[in-house]
Design a protein around this motif. Structure first.
Motif: not given
Length: 61
Positions: A20-30
């Motif tokens: 879950a951390w990997l999935v949501f970390a890649t979708r974090a806003p720049v």
């Protein structure tokens, strides 16, 4: 519960949390460009150094 079952459940929960951390970390806003430039300026060394006056350097022999 047997100890092996508890260990398997803990490992499964850890794997789910890591996924879950990997999935949501890649979708974090720049962050905006201004923040990136401030970060790079924070660690940058100064470009102009005062070279007049001061104490004369003595060699260590």
């Amino acid at each position: 519960m047997r100890p092996s079952t508890i260990i398997i459940v803990v490992i499964a929960i850890g794997a789910c949390a890591a996924g879950a951390w990997l999935v949501f970390a890649t979708r974090a806003p720049v962050p905006p460009q201004g923040a990136a430039s401030r970060v790079s300026d924070f660690f940058k060394s100064p470009q102009d150094y005062k070279t007049s006056g001061g104490q004369q350097m003595k060699p260590r022999w």
